[in-house]
Design a protein around this motif. Structure first.
Motif, PDB file in Angstrom:
ATOM      1  N   SER A  58      -8.781 -57.185  11.224  1.00 55.74           N
ATOM      2  CA  SER A  58      -8.020 -57.345  12.450  1.00 55.74           C
ATOM      3  C   SER A  58      -8.742 -56.620  13.579  1.00 55.74           C
ATOM      4  N   VAL A  59      -9.117 -57.368  14.600  1.00 50.52           N
ATOM      5  CA  VAL A  59      -9.836 -56.775  15.727  1.00 50.52           C
ATOM      6  C   VAL A  59      -8.905 -56.694  16.933  1.00 50.52           C
ATOM      7  N   ASP A  60      -9.030 -55.611  17.664  1.00 47.46           N
ATOM      8  CA  ASP A  60      -8.245 -55.376  18.862  1.00 47.46           C
ATOM      9  C   ASP A  60      -9.004 -55.956  20.056  1.00 47.46           C
ATOM     10  N   ARG A  61      -8.405 -56.926  20.742  1.00 48.10           N
ATOM     11  CA  ARG A  61      -9.079 -57.568  21.861  1.00 48.10           C
ATOM     12  C   ARG A  61      -9.423 -56.568  22.955  1.00 48.10           C
ATOM     13  N   GLU A  62      -8.574 -55.570  23.151  1.00 49.34           N
ATOM     14  CA  GLU A  62      -8.872 -54.557  24.158  1.00 49.34           C
ATOM     15  C   GLU A  62     -10.079 -53.721  23.748  1.00 49.34           C
ATOM     16  N   TRP A  63     -10.202 -53.454  22.444  1.00 51.74           N
ATOM     17  CA  TRP A  63     -11.380 -52.725  21.939  1.00 51.74           C
ATOM     18  C   TRP A  63     -12.646 -53.538  22.205  1.00 51.74           C
ATOM     19  N   LEU A  64     -12.564 -54.844  21.964  1.00 60.53           N
ATOM     20  CA  LEU A  64     -13.720 -55.703  22.216  1.00 60.53           C
ATOM     21  C   LEU A  64     -14.102 -55.683  23.690  1.00 60.53           C
ATOM     22  N   ARG A  65     -13.130 -55.818  24.546  1.00 61.48           N
ATOM     23  CA  ARG A  65     -13.411 -55.825  25.986  1.00 61.48           C
ATOM     24  C   ARG A  65     -14.016 -54.497  26.433  1.00 61.48           C
ATOM     25  N   ALA A  66     -13.486 -53.389  25.887  1.00 63.37           N
ATOM     26  CA  ALA A  66     -14.013 -52.074  26.249  1.00 63.37           C
ATOM     27  C   ALA A  66     -15.466 -51.911  25.818  1.00 63.37           C
ATOM     28  N   ASN A  67     -15.852 -52.628  24.766  1.00 58.94           N
ATOM     29  CA  ASN A  67     -17.227 -52.562  24.260  1.00 58.94           C
ATOM     30  C   ASN A  67     -18.086 -53.702  24.788  1.00 58.94           C
ATOM     31  N   ARG A  68     -17.581 -54.409  25.808  1.00 55.45           N
ATOM     32  CA  ARG A  68     -18.320 -55.473  26.494  1.00 55.45           C
ATOM     33  C   ARG A  68     -18.610 -56.666  25.594  1.00 55.45           C
ATOM     34  N   VAL A  69     -17.759 -56.873  24.613  1.00 55.77           N
ATOM     35  CA  VAL A  69     -17.874 -58.045  23.741  1.00 55.77           C
ATOM     36  C   VAL A  69     -17.106 -59.190  24.383  1.00 55.77           C
ATOM     37  N   ILE A  70     -17.731 -60.347  24.506  1.00 53.51           N
ATOM     38  CA  ILE A  70     -17.041 -61.474  25.117  1.00 53.51           C
ATOM     39  C   ILE A  70     -15.931 -61.947  24.195  1.00 53.51           C
ATOM     40  N   THR A  71     -14.777 -62.273  24.769  1.00 50.79           N
ATOM     41  CA  THR A  71     -13.605 -62.651  23.998  1.00 50.79           C
ATOM     42  C   THR A  71     -13.119 -64.020  24.438  1.00 50.79           C
ATOM     43  N   GLU A  72     -12.212 -64.581  23.644  1.00 50.06           N
ATOM     44  CA  GLU A  72     -11.676 -65.905  23.934  1.00 50.06           C
ATOM     45  C   GLU A  72     -10.953 -65.904  25.275  1.00 50.06           C
ATOM     46  N   GLY A  73     -11.248 -66.891  26.064  1.00 46.77           N
ATOM     47  CA  GLY A  73     -10.608 -67.003  27.357  1.00 46.77           C
ATOM     48  C   GLY A  73     -11.322 -66.247  28.453  1.00 46.77           C
ATOM     49  N   ARG A  74     -12.298 -65.418  28.071  1.00 43.96           N
ATOM     50  CA  ARG A  74     -13.018 -64.663  29.090  1.00 43.96           C
ATOM     51  C   ARG A  74     -14.033 -65.577  29.779  1.00 43.96           C
ATOM     52  N   ASP A  75     -13.920 -65.679  31.067  1.00 45.54           N
ATOM     53  CA  ASP A  75     -14.816 -66.537  31.832  1.00 45.54           C
ATOM     54  C   ASP A  75     -15.290 -65.759  33.054  1.00 45.54           C
ATOM     55  N   ASP A  76     -16.348 -64.995  32.867  1.00 47.26           N
ATOM     56  CA  ASP A  76     -16.895 -64.171  33.937  1.00 47.26           C
ATOM     57  C   ASP A  76     -18.404 -64.357  33.956  1.00 47.26           C
ATOM     58  N   PRO A  77     -19.114 -63.729  34.877  1.00 46.85           N
ATOM     59  CA  PRO A  77     -20.570 -63.911  34.933  1.00 46.85           C
ATOM     60  C   PRO A  77     -21.286 -63.550  33.639  1.00 46.85           C
ATOM     61  N   ILE A  78     -20.751 -62.565  32.890  1.00 48.27           N
ATOM     62  CA  ILE A  78     -21.402 -62.177  31.632  1.00 48.27           C
ATOM     63  C   ILE A  78     -21.283 -63.304  30.614  1.00 48.27           C
ATOM     64  N   ALA A  79     -20.056 -63.827  30.450  1.00 52.43           N
ATOM     65  CA  ALA A  79     -19.859 -64.932  29.506  1.00 52.43           C
ATOM     66  C   ALA A  79     -20.666 -66.153  29.924  1.00 52.43           C
ATOM     67  N   SER A  80     -20.749 -66.399  31.221  1.00 45.49           N
ATOM     68  CA  SER A  80     -21.522 -67.546  31.710  1.00 45.49           C
ATOM     69  C   SER A  80     -23.008 -67.373  31.413  1.00 45.49           C
ATOM     70  N   ALA A  81     -23.497 -66.144  31.564  1.00 45.40           N
ATOM     71  CA  ALA A  81     -24.904 -65.887  31.273  1.00 45.40           C
ATOM     72  C   ALA A  81     -25.205 -66.134  29.800  1.00 45.40           C
ATOM     73  N   TYR A  82     -24.271 -65.746  28.929  1.00 45.62           N
ATOM     74  CA  TYR A  82     -24.489 -65.987  27.502  1.00 45.62           C
ATOM     75  C   TYR A  82     -24.428 -67.470  27.161  1.00 45.62           C
ATOM     76  N   LYS A  83     -23.667 -68.236  27.932  1.00 52.14           N
ATOM     77  CA  LYS A  83     -23.653 -69.686  27.716  1.00 52.14           C
ATOM     78  C   LYS A  83     -25.022 -70.289  28.016  1.00 52.14           C
ATOM     79  N   VAL A  84     -25.646 -69.800  29.089  1.00 53.23           N
ATOM     80  CA  VAL A  84     -26.987 -70.273  29.419  1.00 53.23           C
ATOM     81  C   VAL A  84     -27.958 -69.915  28.304  1.00 53.23           C
ATOM     82  N   LEU A  85     -27.888 -68.663  27.859  1.00 47.02           N
ATOM     83  CA  LEU A  85     -28.759 -68.215  26.769  1.00 47.02           C
ATOM     84  C   LEU A  85     -28.504 -69.020  25.504  1.00 47.02           C
TER      85      LEU A  85
END
Length: 283
Positions: A58-85
């Protein structure tokens, strides 16, 4: 009377034959028995949301966000950059028929582990693709710490015989993604990376799911010979460079060490969005 005796004899003979001979299985029973595998293997079909043979955490979504892990529904420049990659990586892998990719950097602190994890998550968002990310930084395993707070068994436990693969292969609740963390540092890490036990494990992971992409988080290139020891097991390598810290000499040295390995590309990480556009963030 003679007819009665004969009838009783025939009944006894038929009853005895029924008790002594097993009934012949039906056609459907034979088919079922012949198709049942002796060893249950993880399901690798992209239509499967979860993989069998993995331990769910069981992973805590807030823990993931705090560690800069992209999560479901997150649509920001970081997630977009990873889509390009993701798109560029996937196209190159498919064009060459490759399925195994090592992620490394010249030196520590470049963000290779987070890059490997976020790339794996981004690749797994494709409904036609299953992904496994493996922590092979045996000197300083960090992959599991991005997912949960606290200790979890990992590859080090498997290598020393404390755990089976089914005990350490994790389902983090992200569709089509499996994670194999590292846990504790291992002495003689380069010897462990080229050991028959680890090589056999890698071959088994590839054999079970031939179409699955496997990402390996590797140690930094310039801190030892670990990456060179494991390179024969890889199709290609992705090199992570940190803006403002990775020097040209570091990159030249890294490329020289990987001259016999397919370098799929170089990621410029930790770029300042005010000075580095998304188009130039990955090249």
């Amino acid at each position: 009377m003679e007819r009665i005796k004969q009838a009783i004899s025939r009944a006894r003979a038929e009853r005895g034959a029924g008790e002594g001979v097993a009934a012949k299985p039906s056609r459907s029973s034979i088919d079922h028995l012949s198709l049942t595998p002796m060893v249950e293997e993880p399901a690798c079909s992209p239509s499967e949301v979860r993989s069998s043979g993995t331990r769910t955490i069981s992973v805590d979504r807030e823990w993931l966000r705090a560690n800069r892990v992209i999560t479901e529904g997150r649509d920001d420049p970081i997630a977009s950059a990873y889509k390009v990659l993701r798109t560029r990586i996937r196209q190159t892998l498919q064009a060459n028929g490759w399925t195994t990719l090592g992620v490394t950097a010249a030196r520590e602190g470049s963000g290779k582990t987070l890059t490997a994890l976020n790339l794996a998550i981004s690749l797994a968002r494709d409904v036609n693709q299953t992904v496994l990310v493996v922590d092979l930084d045996l000197r300083r395993p960090q992959l599991g710490k991005y997912l949960i707070e606290g200790e979890m068994p990992g590859l080090s436990d498997f290598l020393v015989g404390r755990a089976a693969v089914s005990d350490i292969l994790l389902d983090p609740g992200i569709d089509r993604l499996a994670v194999l963390p590292g846990h504790e540092p291992i002495r003689n890490s380069s010897e462990a990376l080229s050991s028959p036990k680890l090589v056999k494990l890698v071959e088994e992971l590839k054999r079970r799911c031939p179409d699955r992409i496997i990402l390996f988080d590797l140690p930094p290139l310039l801190v030892g010979d670990d990456v060179m020891a494991f390179c024969p097991n890889l199709d290609a390598v992705l090199l992570v460079a940190e803006e403002g810290h990775t020097t040209r000499d570091d990159l030249r040295h890294a490329y020289a060490l990987l001259k016999q390995t397919h370098i799929i590309g170089t990621v410029l990480n930790k770029g300042d969005p005010r000075t580095v556009s998304q188009a130039h963030g990955y090249y």
